[in-house]
Enzyme design. Structure first.
Site, mmCIF file in Angstrom:
data_model
loop_
_atom_site.group_PDB
_atom_site.id
_atom_site.type_symbol
_atom_site.label_atom_id
_atom_site.label_comp_id
_atom_site.label_asym_id
_atom_site.label_seq_id
_atom_site.Cartn_x
_atom_site.Cartn_y
_atom_site.Cartn_z
ATOM 1 N N ASP A 1 45.354 -0.798 3.037
ATOM 2 C CA ASP A 1 44.551 0.155 2.272
ATOM 3 C C ASP A 1 43.082 -0.150 2.531
ATOM 4 O O ASP A 1 42.542 -1.120 1.988
ATOM 5 C CB ASP A 1 44.840 0.030 0.777
ATOM 6 N N LYS B 1 46.099 10.996 2.186
ATOM 7 C CA LYS B 1 46.908 10.744 0.994
ATOM 8 C C LYS B 1 46.207 11.340 -0.233
ATOM 9 O O LYS B 1 44.993 11.550 -0.222
ATOM 10 C CB LYS B 1 47.134 9.240 0.820
ATOM 11 N N HIS B 2 46.949 11.699 -1.290
ATOM 12 C CA HIS B 2 48.374 11.553 -1.544
ATOM 13 C C HIS B 2 48.964 12.952 -1.655
ATOM 14 O O HIS B 2 48.668 13.655 -2.620
ATOM 15 C CB HIS B 2 48.624 10.784 -2.831
ATOM 16 N N HIS C 1 51.188 4.641 -10.638
ATOM 17 C CA HIS C 1 51.635 3.251 -10.619
ATOM 18 C C HIS C 1 52.457 2.925 -11.861
ATOM 19 O O HIS C 1 53.335 2.053 -11.818
ATOM 20 C CB HIS C 1 50.438 2.291 -10.554
ATOM 21 N N ASP D 1 54.252 6.632 -0.761
ATOM 22 C CA ASP D 1 53.435 5.677 -1.499
ATOM 23 C C ASP D 1 54.363 4.509 -1.858
ATOM 24 O O ASP D 1 55.580 4.560 -1.631
ATOM 25 C CB ASP D 1 52.841 6.346 -2.743
#
Length: 489
Positions: A72, A170-171, A183, A254
């Site tokens: 990342d 992304k995303h 998350h 992801d």
């Protein structure tokens, strides 16, 4: 079964995290098991530049086929790897509305990544910052205007390609409208298909610019598929991404560890569904062996067509082959660091009054509002270090200067400035109404600290933005040149 097991393993990219105590050796079992299974690569988090080079050299030496070594790096290679060049947040770059800056950011990130042996960059963020209450995107996006974001995303992709690494938009199909952090939960974006076209514009631009890969969102879009999040949806990945947008590159999930994917299922079951839906790479499994067993069983009983597995493996092999090779080049060159700092200074926003460095001794009041989640926030030492370097006396008896850190962070679970942090700012400004307040976050949060008469916003609290604020206050790196007063939405 052994050959099939090794093939299936290539779909996985386990995570390796650096620790200051023993480098990557804390993940030695993951490395050895991954190489033995034949995983497709690894995603790296953190590390000293030399340690990263050593690890990637070992992986190149021992791997039986070209690997995808990912990271990342939304904010430059220095976001993860000490010694490389850190960049300002995408929102800071996007606010400058200069495609040349975005393109150079992509090129510099890719060039330094390849110098460390990293060949796949999980950037750019192609989400549009459409929801101010979003706890996870914010300054990670290039901005809130879809067409402008699309231009910046395309520029970054072009630069990344010139720098020699694989890019990743992304995303998909857009995380910018959520009010939840995937998350820790599975968000839903309940808007019409027509409205979602704004979210899709940067992804269309990325595909047109030749983006190498797309990362899926663990988010539900009822207008596209009411039953599954994007990661698990054949309608979103097959019909929309591949057929309508005509993307034929690598599709990566992801992280599998995120609750947005597994809140109602297991990691292994989700992995099977993701591959069947159109994902090619399964990122960050916690239990690689369990995922492999589930995939093997799904192929054996027909739930997962062999052709889908073979198509994913072919894309992985082709992508890895394009970027496989020795690490060459340098990181952290003085010219690159100077460029990043200048971009940071240019992006600073005077939101209110006339922020300035106090005369004489300075009492630096640091307010940390980034608690939450499993990982610590950025170190806050760059700003005071730069002040001391310039001869500023930091003293408890000095004139107050407030540094408020309130970044967008995964697992933090909220946007905005907490009530306690707002209260601490008021405590200072009640006694010293003209105190300068430095907001290391999005300028739109200025309204949450109304007692700050003199307010400078810096988009984020990473080291390069701390250095940029210090340079601006000290009149270095161009000082206020290019500054604009005002607050974004």
């Amino acid at each position: 079964m052994t050959d099939q097991r090794l093939e299936v393993a290539r779909l996985l990219l386990p995570a390796l995290r650096w620790s200051n105590e023993n480098g990557f050796e804390g993940f030695r079992d993951t490395i050895e098991r991954g190489l033995a299974l034949g995983v497709g690569g690894f995603i790296l988090f953190g590390g000293e530049a030399d340690g990263v080079r050593e690890l990637t050299a070992e992986l190149r030496r021992r791997a039986r086929f070209p690997l995808l070594i990912a990271s990342d790096l939304e904010r430059g290679a220095g976001q993860q790897f000490r010694g490389a060049t850190p960049l300002p947040p995408a929102a800071a770059i996007g606010w400058l509305d200069d495609e040349a800056v975005a393109e150079h950011a992509g090129e510099l990130t890719a060039r330094e990544a390849r110098a460390l042996g990293v060949n796949w960059i999980y950037a750019p963020v192609a989400d549009v910052d459409l929801e101010p209450e979003n706890p996870i995107i914010g300054v990670r996006a290039f901005g809130h205007e879809p067409d402008a974001v699309a231009r910046q995303v395309a520029a970054w992709v072009r630069g990344c390609r010139r720098g020699g690494a694989l890019s990743c938009a992304k995303h998909f199909p857009g995380h910018g409208r959520t009010k939840g952090d995937s998350h820790i939960e599975r968000p839903t974006v309940a808007v019409s298909r027509e409205v979602l076209e704004d979210d899709l514009k940067p992804f269309r631009a990325a595909v047109d610019a030749g983006v190498d890969s797309v990362m899926t969102a663990h988010v539900v879009y009822p207008a596209l598929d009411a039953d599954y999040p994007a990661t698990l949806s054949p309608r979103i990945l097959g019909d929309l991404l591949c057929r309508e947008l005509r993307f034929d590159g690598l599709v990566v999930t992801d992280a599998l560890i995120m609750d947005g994917l597994t809140e109602d299922t297991t990691e292994a079951a989700a992995a099977v569904r993701a591959l069947a839906a159109g994902c090619d790479v399964l990122l960050y499994p916690q239990d690689a062996d369990a995922v492999i067993r589930a995939l093997e069983a799904a192929v054996a009983d027909g739930r997962l067509p062999r052709a889908r597995l073979e198509a994913a493996l072919a894309r992985i092999a082709a992508a890895a082959e394009r970027v496989w090779g020795d690490a060459t080049g340098e990181v952290g060159a003085e010219a690159d660091r100077r460029w990043a700092l200048e971009v940071g200074v240019r992006s600073l926003r005077v939101c209110r009054g006339s922020p300035a460095l106090p005369q004489g001794p300075v009492r630096l009041v640091e307010i940390e509002d980034d608690a939450g989640g499993p990982y610590p926030p950025y170190p806050r030492d760059a700003f005071p270090t730069e002040l001391r370097r310039a001869g500023v006396e930091l003293s408890d008896a000095g004139t107050p200067l407030v540094a408020l850190y309130s970044d967008i962070r995964a697992w933090k679970g909220r946007p905005g400035i907490s009530a306690s942090a707002q209260s601490r700012v008021r405590e200072v400004t009640d006694v010293a109404p003209d105190a300068t307040v430095l907001l290391f976050s999005h300028p739109r949060l200025a309204h949450e600290i109304p007692t700050a008469r003199n307010l400078l916003a810096a988009w984020g609290g990473e080291g390069v933005m701390q250095e940029a604020v210090a340079a601006w206050l000290l009149g270095e790196s161009g000082g206020a040149a290019g500054m604009t007063t005002g607050v974004d939405r």
